[in-house]
Design an enzyme around this catalytic site. Structure first.
Site, short mmCIF file in Angstrom:
data_model
loop_
_atom_site.label_atom_id
_atom_site.label_comp_id
_atom_site.label_asym_id
_atom_site.label_seq_id
_atom_site.Cartn_x
_atom_site.Cartn_y
_atom_site.Cartn_z
CG ASP A 1 -34.81 -19.30 -66.47
OD1 ASP A 1 -36.02 -19.03 -66.48
OD2 ASP A 1 -34.18 -19.79 -67.39
CB THR A 2 -35.39 -16.94 -60.52
OG1 THR A 2 -35.18 -15.82 -61.35
CG2 THR A 2 -35.43 -16.54 -59.08
#
Length: 579
Positions: free
Chosen positions: A389-390
């Site tokens: 996730d980012t």
């Protein structure tokens, strides 16, 4: 009257207000503005783009967007705004990023009229040898704990960007994040959801509970969260610069913590870290130059997908047709087989990037696609070898500079390793290494892992057109290609292009694995017609109904008139805003 209403309903253009007024005999007055009409275009949920001329910011956290605008209004550059927003996001979205992670950026510099690429990803610990994994009966690198931890590159990335393009002092850029960390902020809905999901996995790691579980649990949606530990760390960075992180007390504390918890990341690994300015690479898609960063990231997969699909008349097929979805999925499969084989740290390999993104190579690969049938698997292409996730954010300033920046811990909150009183989690990007001997991405000490996070940029006729990104692991190159196709082939605006229902093909358990023997599966967002789904099944695709993950998108388009068009989609908590 009944016949008129039936005709209107068949066209989907008669709303309740129209019906009521029609019964009153006044249909001719209001038929062109019914309640079901959409002024801003497509039938899926969307909104109009945000327009401004002096500056624009689009992030996945509204408070970070506002901080970026404040910096722009104070005379800061687009890079200044991006750094300030990223610092705030590391505090407010620990489920996706933070100063324990890595960073990549593409910057359009108005002064020299060109793009600059920055690879601020960290390397593996020098003391962790390949033989360690076999000696300990490990056939893959664990997803959490001390073993997947690599050097965090984000802070060095900030200072590299600031030295080249910054205007305001770094102290001013970090001040908003420090203030919010000390005084607190309300946790947003999506972040609270993922935070709560992370707790059962990460609470066993030293330091995590003390920093991220006030009251013994994850904070709930709308609760105020404070992180004075992170405020202290950011203050040290503001006062002492990048060396405070990589050579000062922060580095020594990370070294002490890792040694105490059977880790390998050391003071020497941090002290020797450096980011690299690199040349972005591109392909031309129907007159638009689409730019990505070369490996160790996966950005060129988007270019490979676009090159293959350029050989088809996608506009004629239609955005929600089974034929288009099929071709997209097959192009993705082809590109991702090359991704699994060739994408790695270029310092350890001579990578065939130029050939992989070439038009002749795409022509050759395109011939493998059966237009009527899904392939169970493809092999990677044979190319001539010359022996990662980012969160995503984008900013633009009054001088025409634009920044496309992406930053991540990997697997949401990262490794779980939360050193001392520093207030952040170290990334677990080292999980991305392969333990197959001879693989391009084989684990080696001091090597950058394959990376999933990728910023993107599009120019037209040598001028900036679109700064954009879509967060979300292997989702990213697929969505990069879809954003471009939605705008170039299907005529959607910058907001609609991100809101449009997405196609996601999943074909392997790990980003560097080859495709599953059964061809993987297709996930389509809800508004794809049932007829499209049925036809895809008949073509041999495994189609799933899933609400996610389809990534999270932000973008800024610059029009020929010099107007910025900002977009931030509803799949995240974000906001686009300008002035």
């Amino acid at each position: 009257m009944a016949a008129v209403l039936r005709a209107g309903y068949r066209k989907g253009r008669v709303g309740l207000v129209t019906v009521i007024l029609a019964l009153a005999g006044t249909l001719s007055l209001v038929s062109s503005v019914s309640a079901y009409d959409r002024v801003n275009g497509e039938g899926f949920a969307s909104r109009s783009p945000v327009l401004a001329t002096q500056g624009m910011a689009a992030t996945s956290q509204p408070l970070a967007t506002q901080v970026a605008l404040d910096i722009l209004k104070q005379g800061g550059s687009a890079v200044d705004a991006a750094i300030a927003a990223n610092a705030v996001q590391g505090l407010m979205e620990p489920t996706g990023n933070g100063i324990g992670g890595d960073l990549f950026a593409i910057v359009w510099s108005a002064s020299d009229g060109k793009l600059h690429g920055l690879n601020a990803s960290g390397r593996s610990p020098k003391s962790l040898l390949f033989s360690y994994f076999a000696d300990n009966n490990l056939d893959k690198i664990p997803s959490h704990g001390p073993l997947p931890v690599s050097v965090p590159g984000a802070v060095d990335g900030w200072f590299e960007l600031h030295e080249k393009f910054g205007k305001l002092p770094m102290k001013e850029l970090l001040a908003p994040a420090i203030t919010y960390a000390n005084e607190g902020f309300p946790v947003t809905q999506l972040v609270a959801y993922y935070w709560n999901r992370s707790v059962p996995i990460l609470e066993k790691f030293p330091g995590f509970r003390e920093t991220y579980m006030p009251n013994g649990r994850a904070p709930k949606d709308g609760e105020i969260f404070r992180n004075p530990r992170l405020a202290g760390t950011l203050q040290k960075i503001a006062d002492g610069g990048r060396d405070a992180f990589y050579k000062g007390d922060i580095a020594r504390e990370i070294d002490r913590y890792m040694k105490a918890n059977n880790g390998f990341l050391s003071y020497d690994d941090l002290a020797s870290h450096k980011s690299d300015w690199i040349e972005p690479v591109s392909t031309n898609y129907r007159g638009y130059d689409v730019w990505e960063l070369p490996p160790n990231g996966q950005g060129i997969a988007a270019l490979q997908i676009l090159n293959i699909l350029e050989g088809y008349d996608l506009k004629r097929l239609g955005r929600q047709s089974a034929e288009y979805v099929h071709l997209f999925a097959e192009a993705k499969k082809l590109a991702f087989e090359d991704r699994a084989k060739y994408y790695a740290d270029p310092e350890f390999n001579q990578l065939p990037v130029e050939e992989l993104i070439s038009k002749p190579y795409a022509d050759k690969r395109r011939k493998l696609i059966n237009p009527d049938r899904a392939a169970k698997r493809y092999d990677a292409g044979n190319v001539a070898l010359r022996h990662g996730d980012t969160i995503y954010l984008t900013t633009a300033d009054k001088d025409g500079n634009m920044v496309s920046l992406i930053q991540s811990n990997y697997r949401g909150m990262g490794s779980g390793m939360t050193p001392g009183d520093l207030g952040f989690i170290l990334q677990d990007r080292g999980e991305m290494f392969s333990l197959k001997e001879g693989h391009f991405n084989q684990y080696e000490p001091g090597k950058r892992p394959f990376h999933t996070i990728i910023p993107a940029f599009v120019t037209k006729n040598g001028k900036p057109w679109l700064s954009f990104g879509v967060m979300g692991g292997a989702t990213q190159p697929q969505m990069h290609a879809q954003i471009v196709i939605n705008m170039v082939d299907f005529g959607l605006n910058v907001q609609e292009a991100g809101d449009a229902p997405r196609i996601l093909h999943s074909g392997s358990s790990q980003p560097t694995d080859e495709m599953m023997e059964d061809g993987g599966y297709l996930s389509l967002e809800d508004s794809f017609p049932m007829e499209t789904r049925r036809k895809l099944v008949q073509m041999g695709h495994q189609v799933r109904f899933e609400s996610g993950p389809y990534g999270g998108y932000q973008a800024i388009l610059k029009s020929d008139e010099g107007v910025y068009h900002g977009a931030s989609e509803s799949r995240k908590d974000g906001q686009a805003a300008g002035y």
